[in-house]
Design an enzyme around this catalytic site. Sequence first.
Site, short mmCIF file in Angstrom:
data_model
loop_
_atom_site.label_atom_id
_atom_site.label_comp_id
_atom_site.label_asym_id
_atom_site.label_seq_id
_atom_site.Cartn_x
_atom_site.Cartn_y
_atom_site.Cartn_z
CD GLU A 196 -3.06 -1.04 2.17
OE1 GLU A 196 -2.84 -0.39 3.20
OE2 GLU A 196 -4.13 -1.64 1.97
CD GLU A 398 -3.68 -6.29 2.43
OE1 GLU A 398 -4.55 -5.66 3.08
OE2 GLU A 398 -2.47 -6.09 2.55
C1 BG6 Z 1 -4.27 -3.17 4.70
C2 BG6 Z 1 -2.93 -3.64 5.16
O1 BG6 Z 1 -4.26 -1.79 4.86
O2 BG6 Z 1 -5.41 -3.51 5.42
C3 BG6 Z 1 -2.96 -4.81 6.11
O3 BG6 Z 1 -2.07 -3.92 4.07
C4 BG6 Z 1 -4.11 -4.63 7.09
O4 BG6 Z 1 -1.72 -4.87 6.74
C5 BG6 Z 1 -5.42 -4.61 6.31
O5 BG6 Z 1 -4.15 -5.55 8.11
C6 BG6 Z 1 -6.65 -4.48 7.19
O6 BG6 Z 1 -6.52 -3.37 8.05
P1 BG6 Z 1 -6.71 -3.54 9.62
O7 BG6 Z 1 -6.41 -2.21 10.19
O8 BG6 Z 1 -8.13 -3.95 9.81
O9 BG6 Z 1 -5.77 -4.60 10.04
#
Ligand code: BG6
Length: 503
Positions: A196, A398
């Site tokens: 990101e 993701e």
């Molecule tokens: C993304 C990241 O921003 O979102 C991850 O690359 C992160 O590392 C994921 O865990 C979800 O965000 P969060 O804050 O719910 O863990």
Amino acid sequence: MTKTFPKGFLWGGATAANQIEGAYNEGGRGLATSDFARLITDEIRETEGAFDEHVPHNAASAEMVADMKKNPEKWALPKRRGIGFYHTYKEDIALFAEMGFKVFRLSISWSRIFPNGDDDTPNEEGLAFYDKVFDECHKHGIEPMVTLCHFDTPLHLAEKYGGFLSRHTVDAFVHYVETVLKRYKGKVKYWLTFNEINNVLSNPFTSSGLIFDGAPTANTCNPYLGHWQEKFQAVHNQMVASALAVIKCHEIDPEAKMGNMLCRLENYAESTKPEDQLQVLFEDHFNWFFTDVQCKGKYPYYMKRFFDENAITIAMEENDLEVLQQGTVDFITISYYMTYVMRFKGEKVPKPTGRLVSDIKNPNLEMSGWGWPIDPIGFRITLNHIYDRYQLPIFISENGLGAIDQADANGYVEDDYRIDYMKRHIEQMGEAITDGVDIFGYAWWGPIDLISSGTSEMKKRYGMIYVDLDDYGNGTAKRTRKKSFYYYKQVIESNGENLENNS
Ligand code: BG6
């Protein structure tokens, strides 16, 4: 839905070293920025002000870091313990294999290989650890996809050099990349540079190792909003570092491919007013900027006006522009969680919102327990927009739902809400493929419960595998299969054809 998923589609899951490994002081590892990410408790939410339940911890100030180093017992720092993957990787990878994973996205902890980030020689124990992890993946027929830096710049580089503000950090990164490319040649086919990369706008500390003076401001989603000069300079340096990594990858292992990673923020106008639509365009530019450079190899025209009007000057070295042109990525990856709503701010060229979650609610969408709007159709729109712009193969690095799970006495969780989220997003990804978008894989974020990036909570669970640990590390750490485990297995087995939740 038409049968869409191509043969050999890479189904799997994604994690990051700092959210799973733990063992922060084992095996010769040095400290990283992620070791200074405090747990956001309900008390902190109340006292410091919450925005959609999401108070970021990770825009640390110099004072905070100094105190965490001096008095670690005062702070809850869950990323230091993760979920113990450093010791349980065999068991965890076996569970991924049982679900049928074809790909496992994970990251290397830079400070496990170079404890200070810029040491002359690598730490053999760290290198050997990832050899074992990659071998374990291959034993199960799983392809590792490896992020080089996922929110964990070595602390020494952040403190001494201001992270990616300095070209010293670029040089150190390239040395690190060369080392791991040579070591894992033949074992790793897919690499990603920075997780990101656009996160510098909201999380400059974790994303780029920037440390600002003064305490973070309360009552805002972004304690260090502003600082545009530093943020855009750091990201220029990161984009050069990313391009140099791609060039090295092609030289060292021509069989391997290197991609980038953008947190794609798809924006909707709040109304049909042209001004709101204009705001969408502006905010989109602050998102496309990163991939425009990484995929097209040059600075896009629209940044000039923003830089000029805000007196931002990017210091470049002589051949930076050439490097950016040569080091374009082989494929593009995105994280997709939600969409945003934009309203005209009344400025000719506004500053980026730098928000993690939209401050304007979309009344047409439900939200997760953490206030993240759930928008599967937005996923299809996003995928089409990206492909239309770059015409590069896309991997979804993701997508997932963080929720509070109730496990029964056997550790089983009936997580139909997660299955529903997954089903609706996979359906829309299928639609995008039918639209003609070239997508070669999908990694669910957090296939195993892990420490949240934004709030360091354990109770914000994404996994299909339950991990018996709470926010403070209490529990047995035992792994158990949730209902979604069996659902995802069925999805993978049928290559995305059987999306029914039958039980
Ligand atoms: C993304 C990241 O921003 O979102 C991850 O690359 C992160 O590392 C994921 O865990 C979800 O965000 P969060 O804050 O719910 O863990």
